[in-house]
Design a protein around this motif. Structure first.
Motif, PDB file in Angstrom:
ATOM      1  N   LEU A  73       5.680  10.139  10.143  1.00 62.43           N
ATOM      2  CA  LEU A  73       6.153   9.448   8.943  1.00 62.43           C
ATOM      3  C   LEU A  73       6.328   7.965   9.231  1.00 62.43           C
ATOM      4  N   ARG A  74       6.202   7.175   8.196  1.00 63.14           N
ATOM      5  CA  ARG A  74       6.479   5.751   8.359  1.00 63.14           C
ATOM      6  C   ARG A  74       7.775   5.410   7.615  1.00 63.14           C
ATOM      7  N   ALA A  75       8.444   4.358   8.109  1.00 64.72           N
ATOM      8  CA  ALA A  75       9.670   3.914   7.440  1.00 64.72           C
ATOM      9  C   ALA A  75       9.295   3.324   6.095  1.00 64.72           C
ATOM     10  N   ASP A  76      10.223   3.426   5.126  1.00 67.69           N
ATOM     11  CA  ASP A  76       9.960   2.919   3.782  1.00 67.69           C
ATOM     12  C   ASP A  76      10.120   1.397   3.768  1.00 67.69           C
ATOM     13  N   GLU A  77       9.092   0.715   4.240  1.00 65.56           N
ATOM     14  CA  GLU A  77       9.149  -0.755   4.281  1.00 65.56           C
ATOM     15  C   GLU A  77       7.885  -1.329   3.676  1.00 65.56           C
ATOM     16  N   VAL A  78       8.060  -2.431   2.984  1.00 64.49           N
ATOM     17  CA  VAL A  78       6.894  -3.110   2.420  1.00 64.49           C
ATOM     18  C   VAL A  78       6.246  -3.931   3.522  1.00 64.49           C
ATOM     19  N   THR A  79       5.012  -3.581   3.837  1.00 66.99           N
ATOM     20  CA  THR A  79       4.309  -4.276   4.924  1.00 66.99           C
ATOM     21  C   THR A  79       3.038  -4.962   4.430  1.00 66.99           C
ATOM     22  N   GLU A  80       2.692  -4.700   3.177  1.00 66.27           N
ATOM     23  CA  GLU A  80       1.435  -5.243   2.644  1.00 66.27           C
ATOM     24  C   GLU A  80       1.731  -6.391   1.695  1.00 66.27           C
ATOM     25  N   ARG A  81       0.881  -7.413   1.804  1.00 69.38           N
ATOM     26  CA  ARG A  81       1.026  -8.531   0.878  1.00 69.38           C
ATOM     27  C   ARG A  81      -0.134  -8.554  -0.112  1.00 69.38           C
ATOM     28  N   ASP A  82       0.079  -9.242  -1.196  1.00 70.45           N
ATOM     29  CA  ASP A  82      -0.931  -9.319  -2.248  1.00 70.45           C
ATOM     30  C   ASP A  82      -2.257  -9.853  -1.690  1.00 70.45           C
ATOM     31  N   GLY A  83      -3.279  -9.040  -1.771  1.00 72.28           N
ATOM     32  CA  GLY A  83      -4.594  -9.495  -1.308  1.00 72.28           C
ATOM     33  C   GLY A  83      -5.644  -9.329  -2.384  1.00 72.28           C
ATOM     34  N   HIS A  84      -5.221  -9.334  -3.640  1.00 80.58           N
ATOM     35  CA  HIS A  84      -6.173  -8.945  -4.695  1.00 80.58           C
ATOM     36  C   HIS A  84      -7.334  -9.915  -4.842  1.00 80.58           C
ATOM     37  N   ALA A  85      -7.067 -11.188  -4.559  1.00 78.34           N
ATOM     38  CA  ALA A  85      -8.165 -12.165  -4.701  1.00 78.34           C
ATOM     39  C   ALA A  85      -9.307 -11.799  -3.741  1.00 78.34           C
ATOM     40  N   LEU A  86      -8.934 -11.442  -2.533  1.00 79.16           N
ATOM     41  CA  LEU A  86      -9.937 -11.048  -1.538  1.00 79.16           C
ATOM     42  C   LEU A  86     -10.591  -9.711  -1.911  1.00 79.16           C
ATOM     43  N   TYR A  87      -9.755  -8.719  -2.238  1.00 76.51           N
ATOM     44  CA  TYR A  87     -10.292  -7.372  -2.515  1.00 76.51           C
ATOM     45  C   TYR A  87     -11.213  -7.390  -3.733  1.00 76.51           C
TER      46      TYR A  87
ATOM     47  N   ALA B  99       4.809  -6.203 -11.902  1.00 74.43           N
ATOM     48  CA  ALA B  99       4.113  -7.287 -11.198  1.00 74.43           C
ATOM     49  C   ALA B  99       2.772  -7.573 -11.884  1.00 74.43           C
ATOM     50  N   ALA B 100       2.200  -8.739 -11.605  1.00 78.03           N
ATOM     51  CA  ALA B 100       0.888  -9.094 -12.167  1.00 78.03           C
ATOM     52  C   ALA B 100      -0.141  -8.068 -11.699  1.00 78.03           C
ATOM     53  N   PRO B 101      -1.138  -7.771 -12.528  1.00 81.32           N
ATOM     54  CA  PRO B 101      -2.085  -6.692 -12.229  1.00 81.32           C
ATOM     55  C   PRO B 101      -2.690  -6.782 -10.823  1.00 81.32           C
ATOM     56  N   ASN B 102      -2.696  -5.657 -10.155  1.00 84.95           N
ATOM     57  CA  ASN B 102      -3.374  -5.469  -8.871  1.00 84.95           C
ATOM     58  C   ASN B 102      -2.810  -6.294  -7.715  1.00 84.95           C
ATOM     59  N   THR B 103      -1.646  -6.920  -7.919  1.00 90.34           N
ATOM     60  CA  THR B 103      -1.064  -7.687  -6.817  1.00 90.34           C
ATOM     61  C   THR B 103      -0.263  -6.777  -5.882  1.00 90.34           C
ATOM     62  N   GLN B 104      -0.100  -5.502  -6.258  1.00 90.40           N
ATOM     63  CA  GLN B 104       0.646  -4.572  -5.398  1.00 90.40           C
ATOM     64  C   GLN B 104      -0.218  -3.374  -5.010  1.00 90.40           C
ATOM     65  N   ALA B 105      -1.518  -3.599  -4.960  1.00 85.38           N
ATOM     66  CA  ALA B 105      -2.433  -2.519  -4.563  1.00 85.38           C
ATOM     67  C   ALA B 105      -3.142  -2.953  -3.291  1.00 85.38           C
ATOM     68  N   CYS B 106      -2.897  -2.248  -2.215  1.00 89.52           N
ATOM     69  CA  CYS B 106      -3.492  -2.625  -0.932  1.00 89.52           C
ATOM     70  C   CYS B 106      -4.738  -1.776  -0.685  1.00 89.52           C
ATOM     71  N   LEU B 107      -5.334  -1.959   0.479  1.00 86.02           N
ATOM     72  CA  LEU B 107      -6.609  -1.280   0.769  1.00 86.02           C
ATOM     73  C   LEU B 107      -6.478   0.244   0.714  1.00 86.02           C
TER      74      LEU B 107
END
Lengths: 496, 96
Positions: free
Chosen positions: B63-77, A49-57
């Motif tokens: 434990l948590r289920a193996d599910e993707v719950t996070e979306r791309d937030g890199h612009a904000l972070y 994936a594009a850099p840092n698009t799969q890194a959450c808080l």
């Protein structure tokens, strides 16, 4: 440690019986677990994936976040532990491994230290002479991967991509029981096969899903005490592991024999130059100050859970190889090759079902023409280029003598190229074997008439001309004469 | 037990803390008191007590289920990052 008879290695790393040095190798293998989400967060783990698009808080180590453990990563670790006959810890603990590096945002890696989830298993490897050797697996523990540092083209800066940060890893630590680079490679391949059978790791070494650190030392043959070891970091191919170890062993022996001392250090393998070199030596020895991570409670697994995971285990490689030998009458070697991956084993079994009673024929073709054709085009079985039923269809025509093995190769190539069935290729190219005795006899008569000199010589006692006549009749029939019939008829006709 | 100046400086380095040389004696004393306190714990009779990895007895990891719950937030972070380029966080050159 078991007292195995080791291979002795001398200067230049050629194995040489009676030489003065023994090699000692232990491997730490990192297998990326094939979960959808990260080990402690809900961010995706997809590669590329594009850099840092799969890194959450959580992955970024923002203040106030808490890790929550992924149930699937736990299940995968337990699957591995059960597959190597290890103890699954009733209680295991996550610990912080503290160090500073920009691709590790929290300043620590969550790993396991004193109480790993898996401890004390074994794996058997097959040595070159066909004998087996049992290698101890000290432990396997869960941990998170770090991010990636990129140094190219950033004008004196380092770029950090944290997509990989938090990806679940199973670190599999062997006992220092391997005595040659070949043994180390055999062990690494065995683990690679196993994690893919278990479907807990995709095994993709180019993408870094399966990599290893090799701890290498040498000691005088017969010595009890280990020599000082060097750790070769992050090797991601079987070939490189072998080369890196051979180089490192030769380096250490040369160093000691010329009066020097091996220092404990981390080294990197440079594939372009085929050598290991010291990583810039750190100011002090690593001091990771492990302590239990207060953000995570102990992980408890009860017997019922462990048994439920055991019940879901697939047939494992060694068991499958033993069954192939017994059920299909294959040699240990062939059974080992065919069970090296689940896909190949499944394919082979599908072929044998399609052509009952011919398990050896099927083995020869699957390991031979089929594997070679895949390899030539860099394809995986899963690409479905030649379905098992199709190959079985071809083998059935060899079995019922419609075509000879030689003609079958021609048919195979056509099938591979255009996706037709064997019968369609045989019909359209007119390749049916000639089994009509009259037709073969006519061909023999013509050949005998065309080569009176050779016939005379043969009759005068030059026996090896028999092969000449076989060749000529085959040529005349474009390879289609049934070889057994042809032989029998020639024996009858040639002597006159 | 009294920590030496070298030990205090070593600990500060591991934690990447920059100490004013004048502060070191103060840390020698205060850190030594902490180490002494741990020493006191070590003198307690723990025969028969199982080691604890956590101060919450009876609680175990959920434990948590193996599910993707996070979306791309890199612009904000990445608004918090001093320097970024092409989606990468930029840091002073790290040499391997």
């Amino acid at each position: 440690m078991n007292a195995h008879q080791g291979t002795r290695v001398s200067k230049g790393a050629a194995t040489e019986p009676g030489a003065a040095w023994e090699t000692v190798i232990g491997l730490e293998i990192h297998a990326q677990l094939a979960t959808r989400s990260k080990i402690f967060s809900g961010a995706p783990t997809a590669y590329g994936a594009a850099p840092n698009t799969q890194a959450c808080l959580v992955d970024l180590g923002y203040p106030g976040v808490l890790p929550v453990l992924n149930a699937e990563a736990v299940r995968m670790a337990v699957r591995f532990g059960l597959a190597i006959g290890a103890r699954i810890a009733h209680q295991s603990v996550f610990a912080r491994k503290n160090y500073f590096y920009p691709d590790l945002p929290k300043g620590y890696q969550i790993s396991q230290y004193e109480l790993p989830i898996v401890a004390g298993g074994t794996l058997d490897i097959v040595l070159e002479d066909g004998s087996r050797k049992r290698i101890g697996v000290t432990r396997a523990h869960l941990e998170e991967d770090a991010g990636k540092s990129l140094h190219e083209g950033l004008a004196g800066l380092t770029g950090i991509d944290l997509n990989r940060a938090g990806t679940p890893l199973l670190e599999i630590v062997s006992e220092p029981e391997m005595r040659s680079a070949k043994e180390a490679v055999a062990y690494m391949k065995k683990v690679h096969t196993l994690v893919r059978y278990l479907e807990i790791c995709d095994g993709n070494m180019q993408e870094g899903s399966f990599r290893c650190d090799a701890n290498v030392s040498v000691r005088p043959a017969g010595a009890e005490k280990f020599g000082t070891r060097a750790e070769i970091k992050n090797v991601n191919s079987f070939r490189y592991v072998e080369k890196a170890i051979l180089y490192e062993v030769a380096r250490q022996i040369e160093l000691i024999e010329s009066g020097g001392k091996v220092i404990q250090e981390t080294r990197l393998f440079d594939p372009d130059r085929g050598e290991t070199r010291s990583m810039r030596s750190k100011e002090e020895a690593n001091d990771y100050r492990y302590f239990p991570d207060p953000d995570l409670l102990p992980l408890e697994l009860d017997a019922a859970y462990v048994e439920s995971v055991r019940a879901e285990l697939p047939e494992l490689p060694d068991a499958k190889a033993a069954r192939f030998s017994a059920q299909y009458g294959l040699s240990d070697y062939d059974a080992g090759v065919l069970t090296a991956s689940r896909e190949l084993a499944d394919y082979y079994e599908a072929v044998t079902r399609g052509v009952p009673g011919q398990p050896k024929l099927a083995a020869n073709w699957v390991m031979g023409e089929f594997a070679a054709a895949l390899h030539k085009e860099g394809l995986e079985i899963s690409a479905g280029k030649l379905p098992a039923e199709r190959l079985a269809g071809l083998l059935a025509r060899i079995a019922d003598e419609t075509i000879s093995g030689k003609i079958a190769k021609e048919v195979f190539e056509a099938m591979w190229a255009n996706g037709e069935s064997a019968d369609a290729v045989i019909a359209s190219k007119g390749l049916q074997q000639i089994t009509d005795t009259g037709a073969i006899e006519r061909a023999i008569a013509e050949v005998m008439a065309q080569h009176p000199d050779q016939l005379a010589e043969f009759r005068a006692g030059k026996d090896k001309l028999f092969g000449f006549f076989v060749g000529q009749v085959m040529k005349a029939t474009r390879g289609k004469a049934n070889p057994a019939q042809l032989n029998a008829l020639l024996k009858e006709k040639l002597p006159g | 037990m009294a920590l030496t100046r070298a030990q205090v400086e070593g600990i500060a380095h591991l934690a990447r803390l920059e100490l004013d040389p004048a502060e070191v004696p103060q840390y020698e004393q205060s850190l030594s008191r902490i180490v002494d306190f741990i020493g006191e714990l070590e003198r307690a009779n723990t025969a028969g007590a199982a080691p604890m990895a956590h101060p919450l007895p009876g609680l175990v990891q959920r434990l948590r289920a193996d599910e993707v719950t996070e979306r791309d937030g890199h612009a904000l972070y990445q608004r918090n990052a001093p320097q970024v380029a092409s989606g990468l966080y930029l840091v002073p050159k790290v040499i391997e």
